[in-house]
Design a protein around this motif. Structure first.
Motif, PDB file in Angstrom:
ATOM      1  N   GLY A 238      -4.508 -33.631  33.931  1.00 53.61           N
ATOM      2  CA  GLY A 238      -3.810 -33.843  32.677  1.00 53.61           C
ATOM      3  C   GLY A 238      -2.892 -35.046  32.784  1.00 53.61           C
TER       4      GLY A 238
ATOM      5  N   LYS B  57      -8.565 -40.411  28.993  1.00 46.20           N
ATOM      6  CA  LYS B  57      -7.626 -40.040  30.052  1.00 46.20           C
ATOM      7  C   LYS B  57      -7.511 -41.152  31.089  1.00 46.20           C
ATOM      8  CE  LYS B  57      -7.912 -35.750  31.114  1.00 46.20           C
ATOM      9  NZ  LYS B  57      -8.393 -34.465  31.661  1.00 46.20           N
TER      10      LYS B  57
ATOM     11  N   ASP C 125       0.209 -37.048  30.733  1.00 46.47           N
ATOM     12  CA  ASP C 125       1.187 -37.110  29.644  1.00 46.47           C
ATOM     13  C   ASP C 125       1.885 -38.461  29.730  1.00 46.47           C
ATOM     14  OD1 ASP C 125       3.380 -36.875  27.925  1.00 46.47           O
ATOM     15  OD2 ASP C 125       3.519 -34.709  28.242  1.00 46.47           O
TER      16      ASP C 125
ATOM     17  N   GLU D 201      -8.763 -30.101  31.053  1.00 47.85           N
ATOM     18  CA  GLU D 201      -7.310 -30.051  31.215  1.00 47.85           C
ATOM     19  C   GLU D 201      -6.888 -29.280  32.457  1.00 47.85           C
ATOM     20  OE1 GLU D 201      -4.982 -31.768  29.555  1.00 47.85           O
ATOM     21  OE2 GLU D 201      -6.765 -32.710  28.740  1.00 47.85           O
ATOM     22  N   ASP D 202      -7.745 -28.403  32.970  1.00 46.12           N
ATOM     23  CA  ASP D 202      -7.377 -27.685  34.183  1.00 46.12           C
ATOM     24  C   ASP D 202      -7.807 -28.446  35.437  1.00 46.12           C
ATOM     25  OD1 ASP D 202      -9.946 -27.262  33.397  1.00 46.12           O
ATOM     26  OD2 ASP D 202      -9.871 -25.085  33.466  1.00 46.12           O
TER      27      ASP D 202
END
Length: 607
Positions: free
Chosen positions: A533, A575, A535, A529-530
């Motif tokens: 990411g 993802k 959404d 996630e770093d």
């Protein structure tokens, strides 16, 4: 280990906890326990064990090479960093000298204790044995792996650690088994728990079920693979050191009185000599003719024992000024290291240095994985050995390397230099300190100084401007341009930086298969996630700040950067599916995450 040998740390290993027996007489029956903490090949450990055998005392040996996680516990218990360390039940005897010096009455009292009294709660810890197996796939210097290991220690759970640096051929099987490209990865028998986040999120009930699994069931056939145990007598394959006769000759020349300051009008050149002076000295010392002496001096120049004060590329038997490598003005961290051995091949040296510094890092990493005791590292014998090894970098030839060799070499050296600089210069905490750090922390390599900035932006990014730079690192006439890659490699950013919640399964890179290794590191970073990411509901793509700072390496605009990320993500990654949908709609926003500059230096206690 290298050279085809497997390294596997059977922490709390069955063979690491041995009950010894004497061939000469039956051992004394003990209710308690004699504990000996040792390491492989230690003569003092052997002397202590020999005396115990002579006394017909059985003992439990915990080999700290095979059980490295016990080192800190032993230091905490004894206040010492040496072996052997010996206990009779909960009573601490000391090392071999202390044991051998025991008087008759003291020794009889200790023997009486372990013969008549059961093992007390205050006895030092030793490995337990279970029919099942916890398997931990780890990487050197990984703080997340350290946290998991520390948790196992707290729970007194035995585990088998498979280090991916030492067993790189396990990377693909583990990825196939887990579907993950990050470490650590944890198994209880054949049950895959996951990485550090999954392990932390286990409920007490689930953890107890997993523990019961390894306590009651033997290792199943479908358990994850581990390397075959290596014989304790086996040692890591090392490239033998070879004394350098030319280095000895240079030391003699330095003491000859020929090296001195030379003045040219108002300019003073410190510690120099003329080419003709060196040739004349070689003639006298070696008893040879001028032509042969000049050829020999040219060889010393090509081997980088000396350099021209004004930057000439060839040696000349005239009044041209030269300076010995050790006299060159430099603030590089290895500039003053004098080396009398022939440098090993560049790629092998870089791998050795990187593994050496990772071993140091792991040794001084706190149990919770949050802090590194850099002060303790600086004072250690192992660090002094590391610094001495960096001296070999001074005379390497890095200009004739292939692209793959340069990538592996400079990535390994960069990552090692960061830790070395943290120890010697301190960790930067402000923007200005970081700027100074990356521009001043350097090694002398092949006769030239390379800072962190020079390696990243000059060599690996093909002489591109870095963050906050007004000019390129190297001018057109800079001899270091010969070491720079012809084309920049964007994948290097994921090998030079690891601030994620889990580590890529590679810490040390090799020229053979370097692109596959770099892609693996990039996939591991972007899966986190770093790193990236997505959404889908908010139509938002969040990327690491690295991709903003070095945007030109990934694409001309945000859309091209996102395309680069999409192409890099593995095919089976959720993802990637979400990102594909957003890219098809062409209606999404790209933001860049705040970069975490948090340090991992051990907090200093207030005086």
């Amino acid at each position: 280990m290298s050279g085809g040998l497997f390294t596997i740390r059977f922490t709390f290993l069955r063979s690491g906890c041995r009950g010894k027996s004497s061939p000469r007489a039956a051992k004394m029956q003990l209710k308690g326990r004699v504990t000996v903490y040792s390491i492989t090949g230690c003569p003092h450990c052997k002397a202590a064990k020999t005396k115990l055998d002579e006394l017909n005392l059985s003992y439990t040996e915990v080999n700290l090479d095979e059980n490295p996680e016990y080192r800190l516990k032993v230091i905490e218990l004894t206040g010492r960093r040496t072996v052997p360390q010996i206990f009779f039940n909960g009573r601490y005897v000391g090392g071999n000298d202390d044991f051998q010096a025991l008087g008759k009455n003291e020794l009889e009292d200790l023997i009486s204790d372990v013969r008549e009294n059961a093992i007390p709660e205050t006895a030092p810890p030793v490995p337990e044995k279970y029919p099942g197996r916890i398997t931990l796939y780890s990487i050197s210097g990984c703080p997340h792996c350290r946290v998991v290991k520390n948790k196992f220690e707290d729970l007194n759970l035995p585990f088998t650690e498979v280090n991916m640096d030492d067993n790189p051929h396990f990377r693909k099987p583990v990825m196939k088994l887990t579907g993950k490209r990050t470490l650590p990865q944890i198994f209880f028998n054949s049950i895959h728990v996951g990485g550090i986040e999954e392990f932390r999120s286990l409920s007490k009930e689930d953890l107890l079920k997993l523990i019961d699994e390894i306590k009651t069931r033997p290792v199943p056939k479908n358990a994850p693979p581990v390397p075959a145990p290596v014989d304790a007598a086996s040692t890591e394959a090392q490239i033998p050191e070879e004394n350098d006769d030319d280095a000895s000759l240079i030391h003699l020349f330095k003491r000859s009185g020929v090296v001195k300051d030379h003045r040219n009008l108002l300019v003073v050149h410190k510690s120099c000599f003329m080419g003709c002076e060196l040739v004349s000295w070689i003639q006298q010392h070696q008893g040879c003719g001028q032509e042969q002496a000049a050829e020999f001096a040219g060889g010393l120049f090509q081997s980088r024992f000396l350099s021209a004060v004004h930057g000439d590329d060839t040696f000349k038997n005239d009044k041209t000024l030269y300076r010995l490598l050790e006299d060159e003005p430099s603030k590089s961290l290895n500039a003053q290291v004098v080396v009398d051995i022939k440098p090993m091949p560049a790629s092998a040296l870089a791998v050795q240095l990187r593994k050496h510094i990772l071993k140091l890092y792991g040794q001084f990493l706190s149990p919770d994985g949050k802090y590194v005791d850099y002060k303790g590292m600086k004072d250690s014998e192992l660090f002094r050995d590391y610094v001495q090894s960096t001296g070999q970098l001074q005379r390497l030839n890095v200009e004739d390397m292939t692209r793959e060799e340069k990538l592996a070499f400079f990535i390994n050296i960069y990552n090692a230099l960061v830790i070395h600089a943290n120890v010697m210069l301190g960790i930067p905490t402000t923007t200005w300190q970081r700027y100074k750090f990356f521009n001043s922390a350097s090694y002398r390599i092949g006769g030239h100084d390379y800072s962190l900035q020079d390696i990243e932006n000059g060599v690996l990014r093909s002489n591109r401007k870095g963050v906050g730079m007004l000019t390129r690192p190297f001018s057109k006439s800079d001899p270091r341009m010969r070491a720079a890659l012809e084309k920049p490699e964007p994948l290097i950013h994921f090998a030079l930086v690891c601030g994620a919640k889990s580590c890529p399964p590679i810490k040390t890179y090799s020229a053979n298969g370097i692109m596959e290794q770099l892609r693996c590191a990039a996939e591991a970073f972007l899966e986190g996630e770093d790193g990236c990411g997505v959404d889908a509901d908010k139509k938002l793509v969040k990327l690491s700040k690295i991709m903003d700072w070095y945007k030109c390496d990934f694409g001309a605009d945000n859309a091209q950067v996102v395309q680069w990320v999409y192409d890099c993500l593995p095919a089976n990654c959720n993802k990637k599916c979400h990102l594909s949908s957003l890219m098809q709609d062409r209606n999404y926003k790209v933001t860049f995450m705040q970069y975490d500059w948090g340090t991992n230096s051990k907090p200093q206690s207030k005086q």
